[in-house]
Design a protein around this motif. Structure first.
Motif, PDB file in Angstrom:
ATOM      1  N   LEU A 172      46.101  46.198  50.171  1.00 17.97           N
ATOM      2  CA  LEU A 172      44.909  46.793  49.563  1.00 17.97           C
ATOM      3  C   LEU A 172      45.086  47.826  48.658  1.00 17.97           C
ATOM      4  N   GLU A 173      46.153  48.668  48.946  1.00 12.39           N
ATOM      5  CA  GLU A 173      46.402  49.826  48.011  1.00 12.39           C
ATOM      6  C   GLU A 173      47.195  49.235  46.846  1.00 12.39           C
ATOM      7  N   ALA A 174      48.239  48.505  46.984  1.00 12.95           N
ATOM      8  CA  ALA A 174      48.793  47.653  45.939  1.00 12.95           C
ATOM      9  C   ALA A 174      47.585  46.994  45.121  1.00 12.95           C
ATOM     10  N   ALA A 175      46.760  46.219  45.397  1.00 11.99           N
ATOM     11  CA  ALA A 175      45.901  45.642  44.772  1.00 11.99           C
ATOM     12  C   ALA A 175      44.943  46.489  43.988  1.00 11.99           C
ATOM     13  N   ARG A 176      44.713  47.577  44.647  1.00 10.46           N
ATOM     14  CA  ARG A 176      43.822  48.748  43.988  1.00 10.46           C
ATOM     15  C   ARG A 176      44.662  49.499  42.822  1.00 10.46           C
ATOM     16  N   ARG A 177      45.749  49.667  42.862  1.00  8.76           N
ATOM     17  CA  ARG A 177      47.021  50.419  41.902  1.00  8.76           C
ATOM     18  C   ARG A 177      46.787  49.482  40.829  1.00  8.76           C
ATOM     19  N   ASP A 178      47.177  47.836  41.015  1.00  2.00           N
ATOM     20  CA  ASP A 178      47.037  46.863  40.038  1.00  2.00           C
ATOM     21  C   ASP A 178      45.850  46.728  39.207  1.00  2.00           C
ATOM     22  N   LEU A 179      44.683  46.942  39.978  1.00  2.14           N
ATOM     23  CA  LEU A 179      43.636  46.737  39.313  1.00  2.14           C
ATOM     24  C   LEU A 179      43.151  48.168  38.463  1.00  2.14           C
ATOM     25  N   GLY A 180      43.624  49.474  39.060  1.00  2.00           N
ATOM     26  CA  GLY A 180      43.392  50.512  38.046  1.00  2.00           C
ATOM     27  C   GLY A 180      44.339  50.478  36.937  1.00  2.00           C
ATOM     28  N   GLU A 181      45.416  50.084  36.786  1.00  4.22           N
ATOM     29  CA  GLU A 181      46.240  50.039  35.676  1.00  4.22           C
ATOM     30  C   GLU A 181      45.950  48.925  34.732  1.00  4.22           C
ATOM     31  N   LEU A 182      45.082  47.905  35.403  1.00  2.79           N
ATOM     32  CA  LEU A 182      44.655  46.901  34.105  1.00  2.79           C
ATOM     33  C   LEU A 182      43.327  47.285  33.600  1.00  2.79           C
ATOM     34  N   GLU A 183      42.579  48.130  34.385  1.00  5.81           N
ATOM     35  CA  GLU A 183      41.362  48.755  33.978  1.00  5.81           C
ATOM     36  C   GLU A 183      41.646  49.752  32.930  1.00  5.81           C
ATOM     37  N   ALA A 184      42.786  50.548  33.212  1.00  4.85           N
ATOM     38  CA  ALA A 184      42.898  51.594  32.079  1.00  4.85           C
ATOM     39  C   ALA A 184      43.377  50.869  30.855  1.00  4.85           C
ATOM     40  N   GLN A 185      43.652  49.752  30.801  1.00  5.97           N
ATOM     41  CA  GLN A 185      44.353  48.906  29.661  1.00  5.97           C
ATOM     42  C   GLN A 185      43.004  48.449  28.714  1.00  5.97           C
TER      43      GLN A 185
ATOM     44  N   GLU B 187      36.236  39.549  32.315  1.00  2.20           N
ATOM     45  CA  GLU B 187      36.611  38.077  33.093  1.00  2.20           C
ATOM     46  C   GLU B 187      38.135  38.337  33.388  1.00  2.20           C
ATOM     47  N   ARG B 188      38.917  39.010  32.706  1.00  2.00           N
ATOM     48  CA  ARG B 188      40.248  39.146  33.125  1.00  2.00           C
ATOM     49  C   ARG B 188      40.718  39.869  34.285  1.00  2.00           C
ATOM     50  N   LEU B 189      39.876  40.825  34.416  1.00  2.00           N
ATOM     51  CA  LEU B 189      39.939  41.917  35.853  1.00  2.00           C
ATOM     52  C   LEU B 189      39.312  41.326  36.988  1.00  2.00           C
ATOM     53  N   GLN B 190      38.382  40.153  36.622  1.00  4.76           N
ATOM     54  CA  GLN B 190      37.699  39.517  37.862  1.00  4.76           C
ATOM     55  C   GLN B 190      38.606  39.077  39.160  1.00  4.76           C
ATOM     56  N   PRO B 191      39.692  38.564  38.846  1.00  2.75           N
ATOM     57  CA  PRO B 191      40.602  37.886  39.804  1.00  2.75           C
ATOM     58  C   PRO B 191      41.304  38.959  40.712  1.00  2.75           C
ATOM     59  N   TYR B 192      41.542  40.221  39.926  1.00  2.00           N
ATOM     60  CA  TYR B 192      42.143  41.395  40.468  1.00  2.00           C
ATOM     61  C   TYR B 192      41.064  42.181  41.421  1.00  2.00           C
ATOM     62  N   ARG B 193      39.774  42.097  40.751  1.00  3.16           N
ATOM     63  CA  ARG B 193      38.799  42.740  41.754  1.00  3.16           C
ATOM     64  C   ARG B 193      38.224  41.858  43.244  1.00  3.16           C
ATOM     65  N   ASP B 194      38.528  40.530  42.957  1.00  2.38           N
ATOM     66  CA  ASP B 194      38.480  39.688  43.948  1.00  2.38           C
ATOM     67  C   ASP B 194      39.452  39.852  45.118  1.00  2.38           C
ATOM     68  N   ARG B 195      40.915  39.958  44.450  1.00  2.00           N
ATOM     69  CA  ARG B 195      41.878  40.511  45.372  1.00  2.00           C
ATOM     70  C   ARG B 195      41.654  41.802  46.316  1.00  2.00           C
ATOM     71  N   VAL B 196      41.227  42.555  45.639  1.00  2.00           N
ATOM     72  CA  VAL B 196      40.836  44.083  46.311  1.00  2.00           C
ATOM     73  C   VAL B 196      39.790  43.645  47.469  1.00  2.00           C
ATOM     74  N   GLN B 197      38.673  43.018  46.914  1.00  2.00           N
ATOM     75  CA  GLN B 197      37.695  42.705  48.082  1.00  2.00           C
ATOM     76  C   GLN B 197      38.165  42.035  49.299  1.00  2.00           C
ATOM     77  N   GLN B 198      38.922  40.770  48.987  1.00  2.00           N
ATOM     78  CA  GLN B 198      39.365  40.268  49.993  1.00  2.00           C
ATOM     79  C   GLN B 198      40.432  41.088  50.985  1.00  2.00           C
ATOM     80  N   HIS B 199      41.085  41.887  50.295  1.00  2.00           N
ATOM     81  CA  HIS B 199      41.761  42.861  51.273  1.00  2.00           C
ATOM     82  C   HIS B 199      40.918  43.488  52.205  1.00  2.00           C
ATOM     83  N   GLU B 200      39.911  44.291  51.430  1.00  2.00           N
ATOM     84  CA  GLU B 200      39.101  45.222  52.013  1.00  2.00           C
ATOM     85  C   GLU B 200      38.348  44.484  53.427  1.00  2.00           C
ATOM     86  N   ARG B 201      37.993  43.270  52.865  1.00  2.00           N
ATOM     87  CA  ARG B 201      37.283  42.360  54.054  1.00  2.00           C
ATOM     88  C   ARG B 201      38.196  42.275  55.366  1.00  2.00           C
TER      89      ARG B 201
END
Length: 154
Positions: free
Chosen positions: A109-122, A127-141
């Motif tokens: 979950l920490e790694a997925a959040r870190r990846d999402l944060g780096e991509l959001e900074a770009q 639509e390109r960020l959605q798979p990363y958001r989905d991955r974070v939500q899956q790890h949270e669940r």
């Protein structure tokens, strides 16, 4: 001749279908034969030559039966039982496995959040960020499910 034969076959088929399909509550199905021998199946009496073939009671749906109360059935006399100490060891092993899975899932979950944060900074499109958001939500669940499972243990 062939046309009359076709109508009588259709009438027989209609009568057979009417007998197989239950009528609506409170309705009667009639079979009417005209002077030419044609058969008509209807839920209305067309003339005095119509005869009822299916009649339904006013309420064709039976009342639901109450469900029986659940009764705990005792184990049969010869049923194998697990020793209390053995069960404690199994429970401890299970708890240890769940804790290890929880730690791994929290790291993911920490790694997925870190990846999402780096991509959001770009400033990528959503639509390109959605798979990363989905991955974070899956790890949270998964973390929530593992915590719930650990909390439900004795």
């Amino acid at each position: 001749m062939a046309m009359t034969n076709l109508f009588s076959r259709a009438g027989l088929l209609g009568a057979a279908l009417a007998l197989m399909v239950p009528p609506l509550a409170g309705q009667t199905i009639y079979k009417c034969v005209d002077a030419g021998g044609g058969v008509l199946i209807s839920n209305h009496r067309v003339d005095k030559h119509c005869k009822p073939i299916v009649s339904a009671p006013e309420n064709s749906v039976p009342a639901p039966k109450p469900l029986p109360k659940a009764v705990a059935a005792p184990s049969p006399a010869g049923f194998p039982r697990v020793q209390e100490e053995t069960q404690k060891v199994r429970d401890n092993d299970r708890r240890h496995i769940l804790e290890q899975e929880l730690l791994g899932e929290q790291r993911s979950l920490e790694a997925a959040r870190r990846d999402l944060g780096e991509l959001e900074a770009q400033r990528l499109p959503p639509e390109r960020l959605q798979p990363y958001r989905d991955r974070v939500q899956q790890h949270e669940r998964n973390v929530q499910a593992l915590q719930k499972e650990l909390g439900s243990q004795r």
